[in-house]
Design an enzyme around this catalytic site. Structure first.
Site, PDB file in Angstrom:
ATOM      1  N   HIS A  83      23.225  31.166  84.539  1.00 16.92           N
ATOM      2  CA  HIS A  83      23.705  30.085  83.658  1.00 16.92           C
ATOM      3  C   HIS A  83      22.944  30.174  82.341  1.00 16.92           C
ATOM      4  O   HIS A  83      21.849  29.621  82.198  1.00 16.92           O
ATOM      5  CB  HIS A  83      23.492  28.735  84.355  1.00 16.92           C
ATOM      6  CG  HIS A  83      24.033  27.558  83.595  1.00 16.92           C
ATOM      7  ND1 HIS A  83      24.427  26.387  84.214  1.00 16.92           N
ATOM      8  CD2 HIS A  83      24.230  27.355  82.270  1.00 16.92           C
ATOM      9  CE1 HIS A  83      24.844  25.527  83.306  1.00 16.92           C
ATOM     10  NE2 HIS A  83      24.729  26.087  82.099  1.00 16.92           N
TER      11      HIS A  83
ATOM     12  N   HIS B 285      23.861  30.441  78.068  1.00 12.36           N
ATOM     13  CA  HIS B 285      24.786  30.528  76.931  1.00 12.36           C
ATOM     14  C   HIS B 285      24.126  31.430  75.895  1.00 12.36           C
ATOM     15  O   HIS B 285      23.058  31.080  75.371  1.00 12.36           O
ATOM     16  CB  HIS B 285      25.038  29.144  76.340  1.00 12.36           C
ATOM     17  CG  HIS B 285      25.592  28.172  77.332  1.00 12.36           C
ATOM     18  ND1 HIS B 285      26.940  27.914  77.452  1.00 12.36           N
ATOM     19  CD2 HIS B 285      24.981  27.407  78.280  1.00 12.36           C
ATOM     20  CE1 HIS B 285      27.141  27.028  78.426  1.00 12.36           C
ATOM     21  NE2 HIS B 285      25.962  26.711  78.940  1.00 12.36           N
TER      22      HIS B 285
ATOM     23  N   HIS C  29      31.193  23.941  84.173  1.00 11.40           N
ATOM     24  CA  HIS C  29      30.156  22.915  84.087  1.00 11.40           C
ATOM     25  C   HIS C  29      30.765  21.616  84.648  1.00 11.40           C
ATOM     26  O   HIS C  29      31.869  21.229  84.246  1.00 11.40           O
ATOM     27  CB  HIS C  29      29.768  22.644  82.632  1.00 11.40           C
ATOM     28  CG  HIS C  29      28.881  23.687  82.019  1.00 11.40           C
ATOM     29  ND1 HIS C  29      29.179  25.019  82.012  1.00 11.40           N
ATOM     30  CD2 HIS C  29      27.692  23.555  81.363  1.00 11.40           C
ATOM     31  CE1 HIS C  29      28.208  25.671  81.394  1.00 11.40           C
ATOM     32  NE2 HIS C  29      27.291  24.819  80.987  1.00 11.40           N
TER      33      HIS C  29
ATOM     34  N   GLU D 134      27.082  17.317  85.005  1.00 14.68           N
ATOM     35  CA  GLU D 134      25.859  17.371  84.187  1.00 14.68           C
ATOM     36  C   GLU D 134      25.637  15.959  83.649  1.00 14.68           C
ATOM     37  O   GLU D 134      24.685  15.286  84.024  1.00 14.68           O
ATOM     38  CB  GLU D 134      26.023  18.390  83.052  1.00 14.68           C
ATOM     39  CG  GLU D 134      24.800  18.509  82.144  1.00 14.68           C
ATOM     40  CD  GLU D 134      25.037  19.453  80.949  1.00 14.68           C
ATOM     41  OE1 GLU D 134      26.206  19.770  80.638  1.00 14.68           O
ATOM     42  OE2 GLU D 134      24.029  19.850  80.308  1.00 14.68           O
TER      43      GLU D 134
ATOM     44  N   ASP E 102      19.950  27.867  80.688  1.00 15.36           N
ATOM     45  CA  ASP E 102      21.015  27.202  79.921  1.00 15.36           C
ATOM     46  C   ASP E 102      20.995  27.639  78.446  1.00 15.36           C
ATOM     47  O   ASP E 102      21.759  28.531  78.058  1.00 15.36           O
ATOM     48  CB  ASP E 102      20.893  25.680  80.057  1.00 15.36           C
ATOM     49  CG  ASP E 102      22.210  24.940  79.883  1.00 15.36           C
ATOM     50  OD1 ASP E 102      23.250  25.599  79.738  1.00 15.36           O
ATOM     51  OD2 ASP E 102      22.203  23.689  79.896  1.00 15.36           O
ATOM     52  N   ASP E 103      20.158  26.995  77.634  1.00 13.93           N
ATOM     53  CA  ASP E 103      20.049  27.307  76.195  1.00 13.93           C
ATOM     54  C   ASP E 103      18.561  27.374  75.854  1.00 13.93           C
ATOM     55  O   ASP E 103      18.007  26.428  75.259  1.00 13.93           O
ATOM     56  CB  ASP E 103      20.734  26.205  75.370  1.00 13.93           C
ATOM     57  CG  ASP E 103      22.201  26.054  75.729  1.00 13.93           C
ATOM     58  OD1 ASP E 103      23.007  26.878  75.268  1.00 13.93           O
ATOM     59  OD2 ASP E 103      22.524  25.121  76.487  1.00 13.93           O
TER      60      ASP E 103
HETATM   61  N1  ADE Z   1      27.129  24.467  75.904  1.00 13.95           N
HETATM   62  C1  ADE Z   1      25.908  25.022  75.817  1.00 13.95           C
HETATM   63  N2  ADE Z   1      25.079  24.415  76.669  1.00 13.95           N
HETATM   64  C2  ADE Z   1      25.781  23.468  77.316  1.00 13.95           C
HETATM   65  C3  ADE Z   1      25.491  22.518  78.313  1.00 13.95           C
HETATM   66  N3  ADE Z   1      24.275  22.392  78.853  1.00 13.95           N
HETATM   67  N4  ADE Z   1      26.471  21.694  78.721  1.00 13.95           N
HETATM   68  C4  ADE Z   1      27.686  21.780  78.203  1.00 13.95           C
HETATM   69  N5  ADE Z   1      28.017  22.655  77.260  1.00 13.95           N
HETATM   70  C5  ADE Z   1      27.070  23.501  76.822  1.00 13.95           C
HETATM   71 ZN    ZN Z   2      25.358  25.299  80.318  1.00 13.59          ZN
END
Ligand code: ADE
Ligand code: ZN
Length: 338
Positions: free
Chosen positions: A18, A20, A198, A201, A279-280
Protein backbone atom coordinates in the site's frame (compact mmCIF):
# COMPACT_ATOMS: atom_id res chain seq x y z
CA UNK A 1 19.77 -13.19 24.91
CA UNK A 2 16.86 -10.76 24.60
CA UNK A 3 15.13 -10.25 21.28
CA UNK A 4 16.44 -7.22 19.36
CA UNK A 5 13.21 -5.94 17.84
CA UNK A 6 14.81 -3.10 15.88
CA UNK A 7 17.43 -5.37 14.28
CA UNK A 8 14.74 -7.91 13.46
CA UNK A 9 12.54 -5.31 11.76
CA UNK A 10 15.43 -3.75 9.85
CA UNK A 11 16.86 -7.09 8.71
CA UNK A 12 13.61 -8.81 7.80
CA UNK A 13 12.93 -9.25 4.04
CA UNK A 14 9.89 -7.05 3.46
CA UNK A 15 7.07 -6.41 1.00
CA UNK A 16 5.01 -3.23 0.71
CA UNK A 17 1.46 -3.45 -0.68
CA UNK A 18 0.00 0.00 0.00
CA UNK A 19 2.13 2.80 -1.38
CA UNK A 20 1.07 5.77 -3.49
CA UNK A 21 4.07 6.64 -5.61
CA UNK A 22 3.01 10.31 -5.68
CA UNK A 23 3.11 10.17 -1.86
CA UNK A 24 6.86 9.51 -1.94
CA UNK A 25 7.58 13.00 -3.29
CA UNK A 26 10.04 14.38 -0.73
CA UNK A 27 10.09 18.16 -0.19
CA UNK A 28 13.66 18.34 -1.61
CA UNK A 29 12.56 16.70 -4.84
CA UNK A 30 9.42 18.85 -4.93
CA UNK A 31 11.57 22.00 -4.83
CA UNK A 32 14.06 20.63 -7.40
CA UNK A 33 11.33 19.61 -9.84
CA UNK A 34 9.53 22.93 -9.39
CA UNK A 35 12.74 24.63 -10.50
CA UNK A 36 13.42 22.18 -13.33
CA UNK A 37 9.86 22.50 -14.69
CA UNK A 38 9.29 26.17 -13.84
CA UNK A 39 6.32 25.48 -11.59
CA UNK A 40 5.33 28.12 -9.04
CA UNK A 41 4.85 26.62 -5.56
CA UNK A 42 3.38 28.43 -2.53
CA UNK A 43 6.58 27.57 -0.58
CA UNK A 44 9.97 29.31 -0.53
CA UNK A 45 11.96 26.36 0.81
CA UNK A 46 11.92 22.77 2.09
CA UNK A 47 11.20 23.81 5.69
CA UNK A 48 8.07 25.66 4.60
CA UNK A 49 6.88 22.56 2.72
CA UNK A 50 7.41 20.39 5.81
CA UNK A 51 5.68 22.92 8.04
CA UNK A 52 2.57 22.69 5.85
CA UNK A 53 2.22 18.96 6.60
CA UNK A 54 -0.21 19.30 9.53
CA UNK A 55 -3.40 17.45 8.70
CA UNK A 56 -6.73 17.50 10.50
CA UNK A 57 -8.31 15.02 8.11
CA UNK A 58 -7.83 13.00 4.92
CA UNK A 59 -9.11 15.96 2.85
CA UNK A 60 -6.52 18.35 4.37
CA UNK A 61 -3.83 15.97 3.21
CA UNK A 62 -5.32 15.36 -0.23
CA UNK A 63 -5.41 19.11 -0.96
CA UNK A 64 -1.63 19.28 -0.41
CA UNK A 65 -0.98 15.95 -2.13
CA UNK A 66 -2.66 17.07 -5.36
CA UNK A 67 -0.93 20.48 -5.18
CA UNK A 68 2.44 18.72 -4.75
CA UNK A 69 1.83 16.61 -7.86
CA UNK A 70 1.88 19.74 -10.02
CA UNK A 71 5.70 19.57 -10.20
CA UNK A 72 5.60 16.14 -11.92
CA UNK A 73 5.54 16.75 -15.65
CA UNK A 74 7.88 14.58 -17.70
CA UNK A 75 8.66 10.88 -17.97
CA UNK A 76 12.00 11.63 -16.33
CA UNK A 77 10.21 13.16 -13.32
CA UNK A 78 8.14 10.00 -12.80
CA UNK A 79 11.26 7.89 -13.27
CA UNK A 80 13.24 9.90 -10.70
CA UNK A 81 10.37 9.79 -8.20
CA UNK A 82 9.93 6.02 -8.50
CA UNK A 83 13.62 5.20 -8.58
CA UNK A 84 14.25 7.23 -5.41
CA UNK A 85 11.56 5.22 -3.61
CA UNK A 86 12.97 1.91 -4.86
CA UNK A 87 16.51 2.84 -3.83
CA UNK A 88 15.19 3.54 -0.36
CA UNK A 89 13.28 0.24 -0.34
CA UNK A 90 16.45 -1.63 -1.33
CA UNK A 91 18.22 -0.08 1.66
CA UNK A 92 15.37 -1.33 3.87
CA UNK A 93 15.59 -4.95 2.62
CA UNK A 94 12.29 -4.69 0.77
CA UNK A 95 12.01 -7.48 -1.78
CA UNK A 96 8.62 -6.76 -3.38
CA UNK A 97 6.47 -3.64 -3.86
CA UNK A 98 2.95 -3.06 -5.14
CA UNK A 99 2.68 0.55 -6.19
CA UNK A 100 -0.45 2.68 -6.62
CA UNK A 101 -0.51 5.53 -9.06
CA UNK A 102 -3.23 8.14 -9.65
CA UNK A 103 -3.38 8.77 -13.42
CA UNK A 104 -6.31 11.19 -13.14
CA UNK A 105 -4.20 13.40 -10.88
CA UNK A 106 -2.01 13.90 -13.94
CA UNK A 107 -4.30 13.60 -16.98
CA UNK A 108 -6.63 16.19 -15.39
CA UNK A 109 -3.78 18.73 -15.61
CA UNK A 110 -2.73 17.81 -19.14
CA UNK A 111 -0.02 15.19 -18.56
CA UNK A 112 -0.39 12.16 -20.85
CA UNK A 113 -1.21 8.79 -19.26
CA UNK A 114 1.73 7.18 -21.08
CA UNK A 115 4.22 9.76 -19.78
CA UNK A 116 3.32 8.74 -16.23
CA UNK A 117 3.30 4.99 -16.76
CA UNK A 118 6.44 4.96 -18.93
CA UNK A 119 8.46 6.74 -16.23
CA UNK A 120 7.20 4.52 -13.41
CA UNK A 121 7.70 1.31 -15.43
CA UNK A 122 11.27 2.20 -16.46
CA UNK A 123 12.24 2.72 -12.81
CA UNK A 124 10.62 -0.57 -11.77
CA UNK A 125 12.51 -2.44 -14.50
CA UNK A 126 15.81 -0.87 -13.48
CA UNK A 127 15.22 -1.73 -9.81
CA UNK A 128 14.40 -5.31 -10.67
CA UNK A 129 17.68 -5.61 -12.59
CA UNK A 130 19.84 -3.75 -10.06
CA UNK A 131 18.26 -4.70 -6.73
CA UNK A 132 16.14 -7.77 -7.55
CA UNK A 133 13.01 -5.96 -6.29
CA UNK A 134 9.87 -7.42 -7.86
CA UNK A 135 6.78 -5.27 -8.36
CA UNK A 136 3.17 -4.90 -9.41
CA UNK A 137 1.49 -1.67 -10.52
CA UNK A 138 -2.04 -0.86 -9.32
CA UNK A 139 -3.87 1.98 -11.05
CA UNK A 140 -6.23 3.89 -8.76
CA UNK A 141 -9.43 5.70 -9.70
CA UNK A 142 -9.99 8.97 -7.86
CA UNK A 143 -13.33 8.42 -6.16
CA UNK A 144 -14.24 12.13 -5.99
CA UNK A 145 -14.34 12.15 -9.81
CA UNK A 146 -17.12 10.74 -11.99
CA UNK A 147 -17.80 7.21 -13.19
CA UNK A 148 -17.27 8.48 -16.76
CA UNK A 149 -13.80 9.71 -15.90
CA UNK A 150 -13.00 6.33 -14.30
CA UNK A 151 -14.16 4.52 -17.46
CA UNK A 152 -11.96 6.78 -19.58
CA UNK A 153 -9.01 5.92 -17.32
CA UNK A 154 -9.80 2.21 -17.53
CA UNK A 155 -9.59 2.47 -21.33
CA UNK A 156 -6.00 3.66 -20.99
CA UNK A 157 -5.20 0.75 -18.68
CA UNK A 158 -6.62 -1.72 -21.20
CA UNK A 159 -3.93 -0.57 -23.69
CA UNK A 160 -1.25 -1.26 -21.06
CA UNK A 161 -2.27 -4.59 -19.58
CA UNK A 162 1.23 -5.99 -19.50
CA UNK A 163 2.29 -3.19 -17.12
CA UNK A 164 -0.79 -2.71 -14.92
CA UNK A 165 -1.76 -5.62 -12.69
CA UNK A 166 -4.61 -4.25 -10.64
CA UNK A 167 -7.03 -1.41 -10.05
CA UNK A 168 -7.67 0.50 -6.83
CA UNK A 169 -9.87 3.28 -5.47
CA UNK A 170 -8.57 6.22 -3.47
CA UNK A 171 -9.04 9.94 -2.64
CA UNK A 172 -11.91 11.46 -0.60
CA UNK A 173 -13.80 8.55 0.93
CA UNK A 174 -16.70 10.23 2.73
CA UNK A 175 -19.65 10.68 0.36
CA UNK A 176 -17.99 8.59 -2.38
CA UNK A 177 -19.04 4.99 -1.62
CA UNK A 178 -17.53 2.04 -3.47
CA UNK A 179 -20.92 1.35 -5.14
CA UNK A 180 -20.37 4.52 -7.25
CA UNK A 181 -17.81 2.44 -9.18
CA UNK A 182 -19.57 -0.97 -9.36
CA UNK A 183 -19.84 -0.89 -13.16
CA UNK A 184 -16.26 0.28 -13.70
CA UNK A 185 -14.97 -2.49 -11.43
CA UNK A 186 -17.07 -5.11 -13.20
CA UNK A 187 -15.60 -4.03 -16.53
CA UNK A 188 -12.08 -3.97 -15.08
CA UNK A 189 -12.45 -7.46 -13.59
CA UNK A 190 -13.67 -8.74 -16.96
CA UNK A 191 -10.50 -7.28 -18.49
CA UNK A 192 -8.46 -9.28 -15.98
CA UNK A 193 -7.35 -6.56 -13.53
CA UNK A 194 -7.04 -7.54 -9.85
CA UNK A 195 -9.42 -5.35 -7.80
CA UNK A 196 -8.56 -3.65 -4.50
CA UNK A 197 -10.03 -0.51 -2.87
CA UNK A 198 -9.46 1.90 0.00
CA UNK A 199 -12.36 1.42 2.42
CA UNK A 200 -13.02 2.05 6.10
CA UNK A 201 -10.20 4.59 6.44
CA UNK A 202 -12.51 7.53 7.28
CA UNK A 203 -15.66 6.02 5.77
CA UNK A 204 -18.03 3.68 7.65
CA UNK A 205 -17.82 -0.11 7.87
CA UNK A 206 -20.68 -0.33 5.34
CA UNK A 207 -18.18 0.94 2.72
CA UNK A 208 -16.00 -2.09 3.46
CA UNK A 209 -19.07 -4.32 2.88
CA UNK A 210 -19.73 -2.52 -0.42
CA UNK A 211 -16.12 -2.95 -1.51
CA UNK A 212 -16.48 -6.70 -0.93
CA UNK A 213 -20.01 -7.13 -2.33
CA UNK A 214 -20.12 -4.59 -5.17
CA UNK A 215 -16.48 -4.30 -6.23
CA UNK A 216 -15.46 -7.87 -5.31
CA UNK A 217 -12.09 -6.70 -4.07
CA UNK A 218 -9.30 -9.16 -3.25
CA UNK A 219 -7.79 -6.86 -0.58
CA UNK A 220 -9.03 -3.91 1.48
CA UNK A 221 -6.73 -0.90 1.81
CA UNK A 222 -6.89 0.35 5.43
CA UNK A 223 -10.14 -1.27 6.65
CA UNK A 224 -9.78 0.16 10.18
CA UNK A 225 -13.47 0.85 10.63
CA UNK A 226 -14.42 -2.71 9.65
CA UNK A 227 -13.75 -3.49 13.30
CA UNK A 228 -16.94 -1.61 14.25
CA UNK A 229 -18.94 -4.52 12.77
CA UNK A 230 -18.21 -7.91 14.40
CA UNK A 231 -20.04 -9.86 11.66
CA UNK A 232 -17.90 -8.14 9.05
CA UNK A 233 -14.70 -8.98 10.94
CA UNK A 234 -15.77 -12.62 10.97
CA UNK A 235 -16.42 -12.50 7.24
CA UNK A 236 -13.05 -10.88 6.45
CA UNK A 237 -11.34 -13.61 8.48
CA UNK A 238 -13.32 -16.43 6.87
CA UNK A 239 -12.83 -15.15 3.32
CA UNK A 240 -9.15 -14.43 4.06
CA UNK A 241 -9.35 -10.87 2.69
CA UNK A 242 -6.06 -9.12 3.56
CA UNK A 243 -6.03 -5.60 5.03
CA UNK A 244 -3.20 -3.22 4.14
CA UNK A 245 -2.83 -1.11 7.27
CA UNK A 246 -0.82 2.13 7.43
CA UNK A 247 -0.02 3.15 11.03
CA UNK A 248 1.80 6.48 10.52
CA UNK A 249 -0.80 7.54 7.95
CA UNK A 250 -3.58 6.76 10.45
CA UNK A 251 -1.77 8.82 13.07
CA UNK A 252 -1.08 11.85 10.85
CA UNK A 253 -4.57 11.91 9.29
CA UNK A 254 -6.20 11.70 12.75
CA UNK A 255 -7.80 8.34 11.87
CA UNK A 256 -6.00 7.10 14.99
CA UNK A 257 -4.04 9.97 16.59
CA UNK A 258 -2.67 7.74 19.37
CA UNK A 259 -1.03 4.59 18.01
CA UNK A 260 -1.40 2.82 21.37
CA UNK A 261 -5.12 2.78 20.48
CA UNK A 262 -4.56 1.40 16.97
CA UNK A 263 -6.92 -1.44 15.94
CA UNK A 264 -4.02 -3.57 14.62
CA UNK A 265 -3.94 -5.57 17.85
CA UNK A 266 -7.63 -6.46 17.47
CA UNK A 267 -7.04 -7.33 13.81
CA UNK A 268 -4.26 -9.74 14.76
CA UNK A 269 -6.37 -11.25 17.56
CA UNK A 270 -9.17 -11.84 15.04
CA UNK A 271 -6.61 -13.61 12.81
CA UNK A 272 -7.07 -11.20 9.93
CA UNK A 273 -4.33 -11.20 7.28
CA UNK A 274 -3.06 -7.75 8.15
CA UNK A 275 0.03 -6.08 6.65
CA UNK A 276 2.05 -2.96 7.52
CA UNK A 277 2.57 -0.23 4.91
CA UNK A 278 3.56 3.42 4.56
CA UNK A 279 0.80 4.86 2.28
CA UNK A 280 2.39 8.29 1.54
CA UNK A 281 5.73 8.17 3.38
CA UNK A 282 6.95 11.63 2.48
CA UNK A 283 3.81 13.23 3.90
CA UNK A 284 3.36 11.01 6.96
CA UNK A 285 6.88 10.97 8.38
CA UNK A 286 8.13 7.49 7.62
CA UNK A 287 8.78 4.68 5.16
CA UNK A 288 8.04 1.00 5.62
CA UNK A 289 10.60 0.28 8.37
CA UNK A 290 9.50 3.40 10.30
CA UNK A 291 5.91 2.14 10.22
CA UNK A 292 6.95 -1.25 11.60
CA UNK A 293 9.04 0.40 14.32
CA UNK A 294 6.28 2.84 15.31
CA UNK A 295 3.52 0.25 15.64
CA UNK A 296 5.80 -2.36 17.25
CA UNK A 297 6.66 0.21 19.90
CA UNK A 298 3.12 1.57 20.44
CA UNK A 299 1.51 -1.87 20.77
CA UNK A 300 4.53 -3.64 22.31
CA UNK A 301 4.38 -6.25 19.54
CA UNK A 302 6.34 -9.42 20.26
CA UNK A 303 8.44 -11.49 17.88
CA UNK A 304 5.51 -13.74 16.93
CA UNK A 305 3.36 -10.76 15.89
CA UNK A 306 6.21 -9.22 13.89
CA UNK A 307 6.84 -12.50 12.09
CA UNK A 308 3.15 -12.79 11.26
CA UNK A 309 3.03 -9.23 9.91
CA UNK A 310 6.18 -9.72 7.86
CA UNK A 311 5.02 -13.03 6.43
CA UNK A 312 1.50 -11.70 5.71
CA UNK A 313 2.90 -9.12 3.30
CA UNK A 314 4.12 -11.88 0.98
CA UNK A 315 1.03 -14.05 1.54
CA UNK A 316 -1.26 -11.12 0.63
CA UNK A 317 0.82 -10.03 -2.37
CA UNK A 318 -0.06 -10.52 -6.03
CA UNK A 319 3.13 -12.51 -6.67
CA UNK A 320 2.66 -15.76 -8.59
CA UNK A 321 2.42 -18.86 -6.36
CA UNK A 322 5.96 -19.82 -7.31
CA UNK A 323 7.48 -16.42 -6.55
CA UNK A 324 5.44 -16.16 -3.37
CA UNK A 325 6.87 -19.46 -2.15
CA UNK A 326 10.38 -18.32 -3.02
CA UNK A 327 9.89 -15.08 -1.07
CA UNK A 328 8.41 -16.95 1.89
CA UNK A 329 11.33 -19.39 1.88
CA UNK A 330 13.68 -16.41 2.06
CA UNK A 331 11.60 -14.90 4.88
CA UNK A 332 11.61 -18.19 6.83
CA UNK A 333 15.37 -18.56 6.34
CA UNK A 334 15.81 -15.11 7.90
CA UNK A 335 13.62 -15.88 10.92
CA UNK A 336 15.31 -19.21 11.63
CA UNK A 337 18.73 -17.55 11.37
CA UNK A 338 17.86 -14.57 13.57
N1 ADE B 1 -4.43 8.97 -1.81
C1 ADE B 1 -3.18 8.95 -1.33
N2 ADE B 1 -3.20 8.52 -0.06
C2 ADE B 1 -4.48 8.26 0.26
C3 ADE B 1 -5.14 7.78 1.41
N3 ADE B 1 -4.49 7.48 2.54
N4 ADE B 1 -6.48 7.65 1.37
C4 ADE B 1 -7.16 7.95 0.27
N5 ADE B 1 -6.59 8.41 -0.84
C5 ADE B 1 -5.25 8.55 -0.85
ZN1 ZN C 1 -3.63 4.83 0.54
Amino acid sequence: MSFDKVAFIRGMPKAELHLHIEGTLEPEMMMDLAKRNQVQLPYENVDEVRKAYQFGSLQDFLDLYYAGMSVLKTERDFFDLTYAYLTRMHQENTRHVEIFFDPQGHTERGIAFDTVLDGISAALEKAQKEFGITSRVIMCFLRHLSEDSAFETLNHACRCKSRIFGIGLDSSEKGNPPSKFSRVYRAAREEGFAPVAHAGEEGPSSYVCEALDDLKVLRIDHGNRALEDPALVKRIAQEKIPLTVCPLSNKRLQVCPDLTQHPLRKMLDAELIVTINSDDPSYFGGYLTDNFLAIADALALDRKALETLGRNAFVASFLSDRDKQKALDEFNAFTSRF
